[in-house]
Write an enzyme that holds these catalytic residues in place. Structure first.
Site, mmCIF file in Angstrom:
data_model
loop_
_atom_site.group_PDB
_atom_site.id
_atom_site.type_symbol
_atom_site.label_atom_id
_atom_site.label_comp_id
_atom_site.label_asym_id
_atom_site.label_seq_id
_atom_site.Cartn_x
_atom_site.Cartn_y
_atom_site.Cartn_z
ATOM 1 N N HIS A 80 -101.451 32.884 46.996
ATOM 2 C CA HIS A 80 -100.325 33.805 46.842
ATOM 3 C C HIS A 80 -100.673 35.188 47.394
ATOM 4 O O HIS A 80 -99.781 35.958 47.759
ATOM 5 C CB HIS A 80 -99.939 33.960 45.362
ATOM 6 C CG HIS A 80 -99.389 32.722 44.743
ATOM 7 N ND1 HIS A 80 -100.177 31.733 44.214
ATOM 8 C CD2 HIS A 80 -98.097 32.311 44.565
ATOM 9 C CE1 HIS A 80 -99.417 30.767 43.735
ATOM 10 N NE2 HIS A 80 -98.152 31.091 43.931
ATOM 11 N N ASP A 113 -95.538 24.741 50.837
ATOM 12 C CA ASP A 113 -95.519 25.690 49.729
ATOM 13 C C ASP A 113 -94.649 26.869 50.161
ATOM 14 O O ASP A 113 -94.179 26.940 51.305
ATOM 15 C CB ASP A 113 -96.947 26.128 49.382
ATOM 16 C CG ASP A 113 -97.118 26.521 47.920
ATOM 17 O OD1 ASP A 113 -96.099 26.843 47.273
ATOM 18 O OD2 ASP A 113 -98.254 26.533 47.429
ATOM 19 N N HIS A 150 -101.554 20.273 45.491
ATOM 20 C CA HIS A 150 -101.134 20.875 46.771
ATOM 21 C C HIS A 150 -101.927 20.164 47.860
ATOM 22 O O HIS A 150 -103.141 20.354 47.939
ATOM 23 C CB HIS A 150 -101.436 22.360 46.804
ATOM 24 C CG HIS A 150 -100.848 23.133 45.650
ATOM 25 N ND1 HIS A 150 -101.437 23.193 44.399
ATOM 26 C CD2 HIS A 150 -99.716 23.880 45.563
ATOM 27 C CE1 HIS A 150 -100.714 23.952 43.605
ATOM 28 N NE2 HIS A 150 -99.652 24.377 44.277
#
Length: 338
Positions: free
Chosen positions: A182, A251, A170
């Site tokens: 998350h 993302d 990432h």
């Protein structure tokens, strides 16, 4: 074409989804477990999405890293090990580890290509750090940049040989995060000099066809905005210092690291420099709002998308069926100490 990758609600395209997708022509799609039952169903779904888009080279991605991140699961598809397994073999036999990672990725790519999926959200090029959130953990190849880059390159090569686009993630590095993005917004406070270590694998593989940003604040570069929303991190670090020229996606916009309505976040990540926004959950109200709010995809972004898809134009290697790739991988992994 709208600069967004959409998810879907179920195992087939609903009438509402079909109307929206025809009207806005998203850049691509992402599949999750809720969209996947068996080979015939997934192939029918991806063929339907290609018919709606009117193009064979449609970007359809899935998170199929192996280990705990796998949407296509047994008994329909074989389980594959996490990246950390290949990192462990690298300690014993680096060349064998690279060939094992390449063979594993060949199998993954062929599994995806068989059902019409054209991109895999792998490899993870984050460096593993002790004490950090386990959201990366064994998804990383290890704690040393050269190892991560070597096994990441082998994975990209294997995915391409198997017939799909690899997506490095990432950017510019998730390994130092102390919380799971998350669930919350990670803040990395090390300075830009220390972050050079995290950039190294991405810089080595800067010619990867596609990449994904991290929803992390890096105070050494931009103390106010996470990378996905930061023109400075995307422009100066990802495009500049790393030199990445591939298709860049955010993302997932639904992750708790970001705050705000999905359509505003989609507009913001594109304005910051992402080629496409990633909206995973197939919620009709969100997708409709995003489609209405986003501008058309820019010419440079469309060129990067086309270039990514052309990188796999040759398709899967006919002399490397899934079974052969898996057998080669397993023979090499047998070198690991019991």
């Amino acid at each position: 074409m709208k600069p967004v990758i959409f998810g879907l609600a179920g195992e087939s395209v609903s009438a509402e989804e079909r109307a929206l997708f025809r009207a806005c022509d998203p850049a691509g799609y992402i599949l999750f477990g809720r969209n996947i039952r068996d080979r015939a169903q997934v192939r029918a779904l991806t063929d339907d999405l290609r018919e709606i888009a009117g193009r064979e080279d449609l970007f359809i991605m899935v998170d199929q890293e192996g280990g705990r991140v796998a949407r296509m699961r047994p008994p329909e598809w074989p389980a594959c090990p996490p990246a950390g397994t290949f990192g462990a073999l690298y300690e014993v036999a680096p060349s064998s580890a690279m060939e094992a990672a390449r063979s594993n990725a060949r199998a993954l790519g062929a599994m995806l290509a068989e059902v019409g999926i054209t991109a895999d959200a792998a490899p993870v090029l984050d460096i593993r750090y002790p004490g950090a959130s386990d959201i990366v953990g064994d998804r990383a190849f290890g704690d040393e940049p050269m190892r991560v880059a070597a096994l990441g390159r082998a994975t990209l090569e294997g995915l391409r040989a198997g017939g799909v686009v690899g997506i490095v993630k990432h950017m510019p590095g998730h390994g130092r995060a102390l919380v799971d993005s998350h669930l919350d917004l990670p803040i990395v406070t090390v300075d830009s000099k220390e972050m050079e270590r995290d950039l190294a694998p991405f810089r080595t593989l800067r010619e990867a066809p596609a990449g994904m940003t991290a929803h992390i604040v890096y105070t050494g570069w931009d103390a106010e905005r996470p990378a996905s929303l930061s023109p400075r991190v995307i422009g100066e670090i990802i495009r500049g210092a790393i030199g990445f020229e591939g298709l860049l996606m955010s993302d997932d916009l639904d992750m708790k690291a970001l705050n705000g309505p999905a359509d505003e976040l989609a507009e913001a990540v594109v304005a910051a420099g992402c080629d496409v926004a990633l909206n995973c959950w197939g919620r009709m109200d969100e997708m409709t709002a995003i489609a209405a709010r986003l501008p058309e995809m820019t010419d440079p972004a469309r060129e990067r998308l086309d270039r990514a898809m052309k990188s796999i134009a040759a398709g899967p290697e006919p002399d490397w069926p899934i079974e052969r790739a898996l057998a080669t991988r397993d023979a090499l992994l047998a070198q690991l100490p019991a």
